[in-house]
Scaffold this active site. Structure first.
Site, PDB file in Angstrom:
ATOM      1  CG  ASP A  69      41.161  32.501  28.880  1.00  0.00           C
ATOM      2  OD1 ASP A  69      40.285  33.489  28.891  1.00  0.00           O
ATOM      3  OD2 ASP A  69      41.066  31.907  29.791  1.00  0.00           O
ATOM      4  CB  THR A 125      36.682  33.081  28.964  1.00  0.00           C
ATOM      5  OG1 THR A 125      37.688  33.780  29.319  1.00  0.00           O
ATOM      6  CG2 THR A 125      36.780  31.693  29.196  1.00  0.00           C
ATOM      7  CG  HIS A 168      39.789  30.781  32.814  1.00  0.00           C
ATOM      8  ND1 HIS A 168      39.537  32.008  32.044  1.00  0.00           N
ATOM      9  CD2 HIS A 168      39.162  31.109  33.952  1.00  0.00           C
ATOM     10  CE1 HIS A 168      38.685  32.912  32.674  1.00  0.00           C
ATOM     11  NE2 HIS A 168      38.179  32.264  33.779  1.00  0.00           N
ATOM     12  CG  HIS A 198      34.362  42.171  36.431  1.00  0.00           C
ATOM     13  ND1 HIS A 198      34.464  41.877  37.670  1.00  0.00           N
ATOM     14  CD2 HIS A 198      35.060  41.320  35.699  1.00  0.00           C
ATOM     15  CE1 HIS A 198      35.026  40.788  37.837  1.00  0.00           C
ATOM     16  NE2 HIS A 198      35.482  40.274  36.693  1.00  0.00           N
ATOM     17  CE  LYS A 222      38.725  41.157  36.238  1.00  0.00           C
ATOM     18  NZ  LYS A 222      38.924  40.040  35.071  1.00  0.00           N
ATOM     19  CE  LYS A 227      32.274  36.745  33.781  1.00  0.00           C
ATOM     20  NZ  LYS A 227      33.297  36.754  33.094  1.00  0.00           N
TER      21      LYS A 227
END
Length: 386
Positions: free
Chosen positions: A35, A37, A72, A138, A148, A261
């Site tokens: 998406d 992000t 999300h 990550h 993932k 992050k």
């Protein structure tokens, strides 16, 4: 130096460990992408991949593009156009995953670690399944990309919550794949969910493709991760007194939920009791009610960590755990138009109106010392020389 297009075509023509051979008879093809992000260069990857599929006799109308939203929000049509570009949304059938609709999921049992494998049913019933993605550091899966995109991107709520609960376990950390229980679980789900191929890229700070990999889910990912380490790890001799960090611009600072992050990465480069100045626009504010609720459980980072440990695990709340972990190492000053004074209090950080004011605030506490700048903090792994 290659162009992005050349590198994408090179990867498709040099598949790693597995290719499109044997998939000529596939009736239904599913291409999964991320998406808004995640900065996947869909406009480059999808037409190039579709051309390869057309070559082996698969028509456009047999191809569905699925937006892997994870937990999300579900994407509406305007957002799909934003993620994929109008040409792609006009050319192919595009659907969004919905983690919260059990009727759209299939139950494939549990992993050896006890994670319920609830995966998008339409994806699973396709004859050829390909996942696109960006291989980025990550904070608890080691690196993104690989399985993932499907294991989390196409998952149900219980799967993501159970898997992400492992982020508190040893080995579940930034840049670590070997012996990372959370990543092992993700890879096992990818196998059970029968993901056939991946098409992943490593991007540099200018969003240029440093490396593209196409082929076997695990072999191609491994090659991509090595390239990501070369491109994104930075050796440092010692920790700094002050780190000035940017989340790396949109979409990495769409909200504080994503920009967090960058704080975790920059906290690795700062000394105990130092200061991190975090710059993140956050047009969508904090971005998660659970993040806020969990931060509200304590007035110190230590108290938040203590309260988090008592609660059943929920994605969203885990951001408060990661945020508070960084806060317990260093003081944080944010420069962010999208975060109000009240929200800064909830986040237990100071707010500055601009970078100059943030530096003045830092100087008042630390008059002299080592300063690092991390303009793409969310994609940079500081490696402290042992």
């Amino acid at each position: 130096p290659h162009t992005n297009e050349q590198e994408v075509l090179r990867a498709l023509n040099e598949p790693i460990g597995k290719s499109l051979e044997g998939f000529e008879k596939a009736e239904k093809v599913c291409i999964v992408t991320s998406d808004a992000t995640r900065p996947v260069p869909n406009e480059l990857l999808i037409p190039a991949l579709a051309a390869k599929l057309n070559e082996i006799g698969i028509k456009d109308e047999q191809i569905t593009i699925m937006i892997g939203t994870g937990l999300h929000r579900v994407c509406d049509h305007p957002e799909m156009e934003e993620i994929l570009g109008k040409e792609i949304t006009d050319r192919f059938r595009v659907v969004s995953h919905d983690a919260f609709d059990p009727s759209k999921l299939i139950d494939l049992g549990t992993t050896s670690k006890g994670t319920p494998i609830h995966i998008n049913k339409e994806y699973y019933e396709s004859d050829l399944k390909i996942s696109l993605g960006v291989i980025d550091p990550h904070q608890f899966a080691g690196f993104s990309g690989g399985a993932k995109g499907v294991s989390i991107g196409m998952a149900g709520v219980d799967l993501v919550n159970t898997n992400h609960f492992m982020l508190t376990k040893p080995g579940a950390s930034l840049g670590i794949l070997e012996g990372n229980p959370l990543r092992e679980d993700i890879d096992e789900i990818g196998r059970v969910a029968k993901l056939d191929l991946i098409f992943n890229v490593v991007l540099n700070s200018k969003k240029e493709i440093v490396k593209a990999v196409f082929g076997d889910v695990f072999l191609a990912h491994k090659v991509g991760v090595e390239a990501a380490k070369t491109a994104l790890q930075v050796a440092i001799d010692k920790e700094a007194d002050v780190v000035i960090a940017s989340a790396g611009g949109y979409p990495k600072d769409i909200n504080m939920y994503q920009a967090q992050k960058a704080l975790l990465h920059s906290a690795l480069a700062v000394k105990e009791g130092g200061i991190v100045i975090l710059c993140a626009e956050c047009v969508e504010g904090i971005g998660s009610n659970l993040f806020v609720e969990t931060m509200n459980l304590g007035d110190t980072p230590e108290k938040v960590l203590e309260e988090f440990a008592k609660l059943p695990f929920r994605v969203g709340a885990h951001k408060a755990f990661l945020w508070a972990q960084s806060l317990s190492k260093a003081e944080v000053i944010i420069v962010s138009d999208g975060i109000s004074e009240d929200e800064a209090k909830i986040l237990q950080v100071k707010k500055a109106k601009d970078i100059d004011e943030a530096l003045e605030m830092a100087k008042a506490k630390i008059s002299t010392g080592l300063v690092y700048s991390m303009p793409k903090a969310g994609s940079t792994i500081p490696m402290l020389a042992e």
